[in-house]
Motif scaffolding. Structure first.
Motif, PDB file in Angstrom:
ATOM      1  N   ALA A 232       0.832  -1.210   0.000  1.00  0.00           N
ATOM      2  CA  ALA A 232       0.000   0.000   0.000  1.00  0.00           C
ATOM      3  C   ALA A 232       0.866   1.258   0.000  1.00  0.00           C
ATOM      4  N   CYS A 233       1.889   1.302   0.842  1.00  0.00           N
ATOM      5  CA  CYS A 233       2.757   2.484   0.903  1.00  0.00           C
ATOM      6  C   CYS A 233       3.562   2.638  -0.382  1.00  0.00           C
ATOM      7  N   ASN A 234       3.999   1.518  -0.940  1.00  0.00           N
ATOM      8  CA  ASN A 234       4.770   1.584  -2.181  1.00  0.00           C
ATOM      9  C   ASN A 234       3.928   2.150  -3.315  1.00  0.00           C
ATOM     10  N   GLN A 235       2.683   1.712  -3.407  1.00  0.00           N
ATOM     11  CA  GLN A 235       1.798   2.235  -4.445  1.00  0.00           C
ATOM     12  C   GLN A 235       1.425   3.688  -4.184  1.00  0.00           C
ATOM     13  N   SER A 236       1.258   4.036  -2.912  1.00  0.00           N
ATOM     14  CA  SER A 236       0.881   5.405  -2.577  1.00  0.00           C
ATOM     15  C   SER A 236       2.012   6.385  -2.898  1.00  0.00           C
ATOM     16  N   LYS A 237       3.237   5.992  -2.658  1.00  0.00           N
ATOM     17  CA  LYS A 237       4.371   6.876  -2.938  1.00  0.00           C
ATOM     18  C   LYS A 237       4.611   6.985  -4.432  1.00  0.00           C
ATOM     19  N   GLY A 238       4.513   5.870  -5.151  1.00  0.00           N
ATOM     20  CA  GLY A 238       4.732   5.900  -6.591  1.00  0.00           C
ATOM     21  C   GLY A 238       6.116   6.410  -6.924  1.00  0.00           C
ATOM     22  N   ASN A 239       6.192   7.377  -7.845  1.00  0.00           N
ATOM     23  CA  ASN A 239       7.482   7.954  -8.224  1.00  0.00           C
ATOM     24  C   ASN A 239       7.666   9.354  -7.655  1.00  0.00           C
ATOM     25  N   GLN A 240       6.965   9.643  -6.545  1.00  0.00           N
ATOM     26  CA  GLN A 240       7.136  10.946  -5.903  1.00  0.00           C
ATOM     27  C   GLN A 240       8.496  11.028  -5.216  1.00  0.00           C
ATOM     28  N   ASP A 241       9.005  12.221  -5.101  1.00  0.00           N
ATOM     29  CA  ASP A 241      10.171  12.446  -4.267  1.00  0.00           C
ATOM     30  C   ASP A 241       9.776  12.234  -2.818  1.00  0.00           C
ATOM     31  N   ILE A 242      10.663  11.637  -2.031  1.00  0.00           N
ATOM     32  CA  ILE A 242      10.308  11.299  -0.655  1.00  0.00           C
ATOM     33  C   ILE A 242       9.994  12.548   0.159  1.00  0.00           C
ATOM     34  N   ARG A 243      10.607  13.680  -0.185  1.00  0.00           N
ATOM     35  CA  ARG A 243      10.329  14.919   0.546  1.00  0.00           C
ATOM     36  C   ARG A 243       8.935  15.430   0.256  1.00  0.00           C
ATOM     37  N   ASP A 244       8.450  15.194  -0.965  1.00  0.00           N
ATOM     38  CA  ASP A 244       7.068  15.557  -1.279  1.00  0.00           C
ATOM     39  C   ASP A 244       6.086  14.576  -0.634  1.00  0.00           C
ATOM     40  N   PHE A 245       6.452  13.285  -0.640  1.00  0.00           N
ATOM     41  CA  PHE A 245       5.547  12.266  -0.083  1.00  0.00           C
ATOM     42  C   PHE A 245       5.373  12.435   1.423  1.00  0.00           C
ATOM     43  N   LEU A 246       6.436  12.806   2.115  1.00  0.00           N
ATOM     44  CA  LEU A 246       6.389  12.948   3.573  1.00  0.00           C
ATOM     45  C   LEU A 246       6.464  14.411   3.983  1.00  0.00           C
ATOM     46  N   PHE A 247       5.892  15.297   3.189  1.00  0.00           N
ATOM     47  CA  PHE A 247       5.940  16.741   3.483  1.00  0.00           C
ATOM     48  C   PHE A 247       5.290  17.053   4.825  1.00  0.00           C
ATOM     49  N   CYS A 248       4.226  16.347   5.171  1.00  0.00           N
ATOM     50  CA  CYS A 248       3.506  16.615   6.425  1.00  0.00           C
ATOM     51  C   CYS A 248       4.062  15.811   7.597  1.00  0.00           C
ATOM     52  N   LYS A 249       5.092  15.010   7.373  1.00  0.00           N
ATOM     53  CA  LYS A 249       5.670  14.193   8.445  1.00  0.00           C
ATOM     54  C   LYS A 249       7.183  14.410   8.492  1.00  0.00           C
ATOM     55  N   PRO A 250       7.615  15.568   8.954  1.00  0.00           N
ATOM     56  CA  PRO A 250       9.068  15.861   8.928  1.00  0.00           C
ATOM     57  C   PRO A 250       9.887  14.933   9.822  1.00  0.00           C
ATOM     58  N   ASP A 251       9.321  14.506  10.952  1.00  0.00           N
ATOM     59  CA  ASP A 251      10.072  13.606  11.837  1.00  0.00           C
ATOM     60  C   ASP A 251      10.343  12.268  11.165  1.00  0.00           C
ATOM     61  N   LEU A 252       9.319  11.721  10.509  1.00  0.00           N
ATOM     62  CA  LEU A 252       9.487  10.448   9.800  1.00  0.00           C
ATOM     63  C   LEU A 252      10.470  10.608   8.644  1.00  0.00           C
ATOM     64  N   LEU A 253      10.401  11.747   7.939  1.00  0.00           N
ATOM     65  CA  LEU A 253      11.318  11.997   6.833  1.00  0.00           C
ATOM     66  C   LEU A 253      12.768  12.029   7.316  1.00  0.00           C
ATOM     67  N   ASN A 254      13.018  12.725   8.416  1.00  0.00           N
ATOM     68  CA  ASN A 254      14.385  12.817   8.938  1.00  0.00           C
ATOM     69  C   ASN A 254      14.889  11.453   9.400  1.00  0.00           C
ATOM     70  N   ARG A 255      13.993  10.652  10.012  1.00  0.00           N
ATOM     71  CA  ARG A 255      14.411   9.335  10.488  1.00  0.00           C
ATOM     72  C   ARG A 255      14.786   8.423   9.327  1.00  0.00           C
ATOM     73  N   ILE A 256      13.999   8.444   8.255  1.00  0.00           N
ATOM     74  CA  ILE A 256      14.277   7.578   7.115  1.00  0.00           C
ATOM     75  C   ILE A 256      15.574   7.991   6.428  1.00  0.00           C
TER      76      ILE A 256
END
Length: 423
Positions: A232-256
């Motif tokens: 589900a997450c793989n399909q939801s992200k698609g070919n988006q940049d991870i910073r665009d995909f996790l724009f509303c979750k900065p903590d998760l983005l920094n951890r990844i």
């Protein structure tokens, strides 16, 4: 079902392990006695020189924190164990000692120039926390050899070419995309990302390899750009940049992003010790073969076995089929043999207690597994656990409850040997 029981004759010659029911019958009829509690071993009261013995295979899945152990009789898994190391505990203890000594030198002596180049290390030297892993595994290999007729050892170590062994004419794309394609990288990513989806942290579902920076946006296939994600997450992200995909979750983005660049500490420990362990096993004189991590996972997946350290050990190397005759592995935790430190400190590093040279008191020592039969009082009943001894006749018993008990109520089940056990 429990592990098979190890059997020795009266000359302490290892015989074929037997079913727990057969061992119980031998004990009840007086033909055998308990020789050792962990691993459970019985000794016959007569010699059996003419009894044929079947060679067993010991299989090892060395890990940074836990090592899986399995014993095979043909294609039957008759014994399993998981050995938990204490490498991190050793590292922390050495760090604490170094800090205490450095603090004492600074307080009590004049400044002295550094002399860190006046010591040489032998070839093949390993840090104590890493050498502990090798020594502990070797201890249990030698111990199991005394109780079972082991003739060969298989260790998860290096990558070899099973495709070429099956088909000497294989080449080109067929060679590159064989049965084990993707298993090595996938196993690496599963360990690095703790077998959870990087985006939603879900567990126990099929995972897909995900590019953090999409290939359509210039991302590469390097391992540092790969992670694992659920469908589900793989399909939801698609070919988006991870910073665009996790724009509303900065903590998760920094951890990844941080975890993607972080090295695998546990994998580094295994890589540092694998050859030392291999050479130590060769010195036992037994036949030693090796297998890869990808092959282990391939065998486990093909045989539909659950993920566990001891079953991984059973799947190491060349495996056609497996019949698992045990479901309760012996859980072994390394505890050490005490400390030589004569002066204990508080949490700030200041001395607050002194130890005696005596380790045994009233016939017991710290780490003994005992049975306590308390007749009366708040803790009346039967208890089994490890004890911590004192110079006065009041020992601390760690069972389902922790309380003090007089040594007259205690009976030793298993003497301290540096390990604790859970059957």
């Amino acid at each position: 079902m429990s592990n098979f029981v190890f059997v020795l004759d009266t000359d302490r010659r290892p015989l074929n392990p037997t079913h727990p029911g057969a061992a119980r019958h031998l004990l009840n009829t007086g033909k055998a006695a308990v020789f050792r509690r962990y691993p459970f071993t019985i000794i016959l009261k007569e010699a059996c020189p003419d009894v044929p013995v079947q060679d067993l295979e010991l299989k090892l899945d060395p890990g940074s924190k836990v090592t899986g152990i399995a014993i095979k009789q043909g294609n039957k898994v008759i014994f399993g164990a998981e050995l938990q190391h204490r490498g991190q505990q050793i590292k922390n203890a050495l760090l604490s000692r170094r800090q205490l000594r450095r603090s004492r030198r600074n307080r009590k002596t004049r400044y002295r120039q550094a002399r860190f180049l006046n010591r040489t290390r032998p070839d093949g030297w390993l840090a104590p926390s890493l050498q502990h892993r090798v020594d502990t595994i070797l201890t249990w290999v030698n111990r199991l050899r005394r109780f079972a007729p082991i003739s060969s050892i298989t260790q998860e170590l290096v990558r070899f070419d099973p495709q070429l062994m099956q088909n000497p004419e294989i080449s080109g794309v067929q060679y590159q995309q064989g049965e084990l394609q993707g298993y090595e990288v996938r196993e690496y990513l599963l360990e690095k990302w703790n077998r959870r989806c990087a985006y939603c942290s879900i567990e126990n579902v099929p995972f897909e390899i995900e590019h953090i920076q999409p290939k359509s946006r210039g991302g590469s296939d390097r391992v540092s750009n790969l992670t694992i994600a659920c469908h589900a997450c793989n399909q939801s992200k698609g070919n988006q940049d991870i910073r665009d995909f996790l724009f509303c979750k900065p903590d998760l983005l920094n951890r990844i992003l941080k975890q993607a660049k972080s090295p695998l500490k546990d994998a580094a420990a295994v890589n540092s010790t694998r050859w030392a362990l291999f050479h130590a096993l060769k010195e036992t004189g037994l036949l030693v073969t090796t297998g890869t991590g990808g092959q282990t996972k391939f065998n486990r997946t093909r045989l539909y076995l659950p993920k566990s350290h001891w079953l991984d050990a059973a799947c190491v190397g060349q495996v056609e089929s497996l019949e698992v005759l045990t479901s309760n592995p012996l859980l072994i935790t390394a505890k050490g043999h005490g400390t030589r430190q004569m002066c204990g400190t508080d949490k700030f590093g200041f001395p607050n207690r002194h130890r005696t040279n005596q380790k045994s008191w009233f016939g017991f020592q710290t780490g003994d597994l005992v049975r306590a039969v308390v007749a009366s009082g708040k803790f009346a009943g039967r208890w089994v656990g490890r004890i911590s001894v004192r110079s006065r006749p009041s020992f601390k018993l760690a069972s389902s409850k922790i309380f003090d008990v007089h040594p007259r109520y205690l009976q030793v089940i298993h003497h301290a040997d540096g390990y604790s056990y859970t059957a």
